[in-house]
Enzyme design. Structure first.
Site, PDB file in Angstrom:
ATOM      1  N   TRP A 132       0.894  -1.170   0.000  1.00 34.17           N
ATOM      2  CA  TRP A 132       0.000   0.000   0.000  1.00 34.17           C
ATOM      3  C   TRP A 132       0.922   1.207   0.000  1.00 34.17           C
ATOM      4  CZ3 TRP A 132      -1.875   2.583   4.958  1.00 34.17           C
ATOM      5  CH2 TRP A 132      -2.853   3.540   4.696  1.00 34.17           C
ATOM      6  N   ASP A 216      -0.711  -4.941   9.599  1.00 25.86           N
ATOM      7  CA  ASP A 216      -1.676  -3.964   9.093  1.00 25.86           C
ATOM      8  C   ASP A 216      -2.852  -4.715   8.488  1.00 25.86           C
ATOM      9  OD1 ASP A 216      -3.050  -1.834   8.146  1.00 25.86           O
ATOM     10  OD2 ASP A 216      -1.744  -1.466   6.432  1.00 25.86           O
ATOM     11  N   LYS A 264     -13.266  -1.136   5.234  1.00 26.41           N
ATOM     12  CA  LYS A 264     -13.711  -1.977   4.113  1.00 26.41           C
ATOM     13  C   LYS A 264     -14.724  -3.011   4.579  1.00 26.41           C
ATOM     14  CE  LYS A 264      -9.755  -0.314   2.342  1.00 26.41           C
ATOM     15  NZ  LYS A 264      -9.448   0.477   1.194  1.00 26.41           N
TER      16      LYS A 264
HETATM   17  C1  PLP Z   1      -3.022  -2.143   3.433  1.00 28.20           C
HETATM   18  C2  PLP Z   1      -3.862  -0.989   3.861  1.00 28.20           C
HETATM   19  N1  PLP Z   1      -3.718  -0.511   5.095  1.00 28.20           N
HETATM   20  C3  PLP Z   1      -4.454   0.515   5.536  1.00 28.20           C
HETATM   21  C4  PLP Z   1      -5.390   1.123   4.723  1.00 28.20           C
HETATM   22  C5  PLP Z   1      -6.124   2.309   5.292  1.00 28.20           C
HETATM   23  O1  PLP Z   1      -7.470   2.189   5.334  1.00 28.20           O
HETATM   24  P1  PLP Z   1      -8.385   3.279   6.001  1.00 28.20           P
HETATM   25  O2  PLP Z   1      -7.535   4.381   6.520  1.00 28.20           O
HETATM   26  O3  PLP Z   1      -9.293   3.752   4.923  1.00 28.20           O
HETATM   27  O4  PLP Z   1      -9.095   2.561   7.086  1.00 28.20           O
HETATM   28  C6  PLP Z   1      -5.574   0.677   3.421  1.00 28.20           C
HETATM   29  C7  PLP Z   1      -6.534   1.324   2.530  1.00 28.20           C
HETATM   30  O5  PLP Z   1      -6.530   1.279   1.356  1.00 28.20           O
HETATM   31  C8  PLP Z   1      -4.796  -0.421   2.977  1.00 28.20           C
HETATM   32  O6  PLP Z   1      -4.924  -0.912   1.750  1.00 28.20           O
END
Ligand code: PLP
Length: 418
Positions: A132, A216, A264
């Site tokens: 990411w 994560d 998600k």
């Molecule tokens: C691997 C990963 N970590 C963390 C996130 C962060 O998600 P959010 O801040 O929208 O909860 C994402 C979002 O795309 C992700 O793909």
């Protein structure tokens, strides 16, 4: 007059997925397709409010609740439920797991990096290549003195997880107390996860070298459709190193952090709901380390947001709503699995050059298609199909109405560009 240093600052590009969404929104082509952002879309390409979330909203609305500040640590019923979701009901009561509510998964990653930079003080942080993209920015912002090292996660030839490369990098370069950022399931962007056996071997190296793991977890439920199964790696690391009654490792790492996004799997993207779990060895009090996390949160956001926390708590407090939510998660995971099969068979049906079997071998929200940057750009410019330059496709943007169009567009750009 003295020039301000602010005048000399270069204009930085917008983060790719946000820039792509803006470009998609500005595109007036009627058959445009958005496969860029990591968000779930229904069969009609529309955002899907989970029915279980809708029911929870209705219940909350009837309760005439107030809008007072939360404590710095967040909504404690939510923290307990978030812990149960990741660790399972049994482990969730262990005192060596401390939870703080965060501004979604991004906030959890940021807080984890800040905490590590200040208090774990590693020399290196190991991040998967690819990952990411925000992982790299977050660690650069929060830990500018920590050297970022990439472990080669993806084998582009075999189109699979590069287990040997990952192990070799950790073996050769990682030093005691270094951080390893791991995706516990549905790896973003590749869609390839380690097997249980490979996870055990990664844990062995983590234990032997006393590395500090930051998990994560952003896609729990999307890999298999079963949130418990998708938490296996985290629970396995926990019981290996920090298990309350009998940790399997005699000399475990100092601790572990688990970042959790509920964006998600509850479809609560804009509500910014997440958690950070701090795990210490059961023989050591977690109180001191936890108080430092609390201090960081106080100086950054004072306290987190209420609405998403109430929704998750409402769903998880009621067995009927919880069952409904589990069904909703399965609905999303199965629809994505379905479009994987449909895209692969459509590409094969029209004799698109290449082997497309990786599309159905990959799991989670994304497919790492193998399309080159120039092919992706042609897809966007000629066919109005939007995806990340690295060839990552967000699968739920596909549906029965656009799969044929996307497959023909892919076939066309493969013929035109390398
Ligand atoms: C691997 C990963 N970590 C963390 C996130 C962060 O998600 P959010 O801040 O929208 O909860 C994402 C979002 O795309 C992700 O793909």
């Amino acid at each position: 007059m003295a020039r301000s240093s602010l005048e000399d600052m270069p204009v930085l590009p917008l983060a790719e997925s946000f820039a792509l969404t803006a470009a998609y929104n500005a595109d007036s082509f009627p058959d445009k397709v958005n496969l860029g952002q990591g968000v779930y879309r229904d069969e009609n390409s529309r955002p899907w409010v989970l029915p279980s979330v809708r029911s929870a909203e209705e219940r909350l609305h009837k309760q005439n609740l107030n809008h007072e500040y939360l404590p710095i640590t967040g909504h404690s019923p939510f923290n307990q439920k978030a812990r149960q979701l990741i660790f399972g009901r049994e482990l969730a009561n262990h005192q060596n797991i401390r939870t703080i509510q965060t501004v979604a998964g991004t906030g959890a990653n940021h807080l984890a990096a800040l905490f590590c930079a200040r208090y774990v003080r590693p020399k290196n942080v190991f991040i998967s290549d690819p990952s990411w993209d925000n992982h790299y920015s977050i660690w650069e912002t929060a830990g500018p003195d920590i050297t970022q090292k990439l472990y080669p996660y993806y084998d582009a030839v075999a189109r699979s997880f590069n287990f040997e490369g990952t192990m070799a990098e950790l073996e050769d370069s990682a030093e005691e107390n270094d951080i390893v950022v791991l995706h516990p399931c549905a790896h973003n962007p590749t869609g390839h996860d380690p097997t249980h056996d490979q996870w055990r071997k990664i844990a062995e190296i983590v234990g032997r070298k006393r590395l500090f793991v930051v998990f994560d977890s952003a896609y729990q439920g999307f890999a298999s459709g079963d949130p418990d199964a998708d938490a296996w790696a985290i629970r396995n690391f926990y019981s290996t190193f920090f298990g309350y009654s009998s940790p399997l490792s005699k000399n475990p790492p100092a601790g572990m952090l688990v970042c959790q996004s509920l964006s998600k799997n509850f479809g609560l993207y804009g509500e910014r709901i997440g958690a950070l779990h701090l795990i210490t060895h059961p023989s050591v009090s977690a109180e001191g380390a936890y108080s430092h996390l609390i201090r960081l949160v106080r100086s950054e956001i004072s306290c987190p947001a209420l609405f998403g926390a109430r929704i998750v708590d409402t769903i998880w407090s009621d067995s009927e709503l919880r069952t409904h939510w589990e069904k909703d998660v399965k609905t999303m995971a199965l629809r994505i699995q379905g479009v994987r099969v449909a895209l692969k068979s459509e590409l094969e049906k029209i004799n698109t050059k290449g082997d497309w079997s990786h599309i159905t071998r990959q799991i989670g929200m994304f497919s790492y298609t193998g399309l080159s940057k120039s092919q992706v750009q042609l897809l966007r410019e000629v066919h109005h199909v939007y995806m990340l330059d690295n060839g990552r496709m967000s699968m739920s943007g596909l549906n029965g109405k656009n799969i044929g169009y996307v497959a023909r567009a892919i076939k066309d750009v493969i013929g035109q560009a390398q």
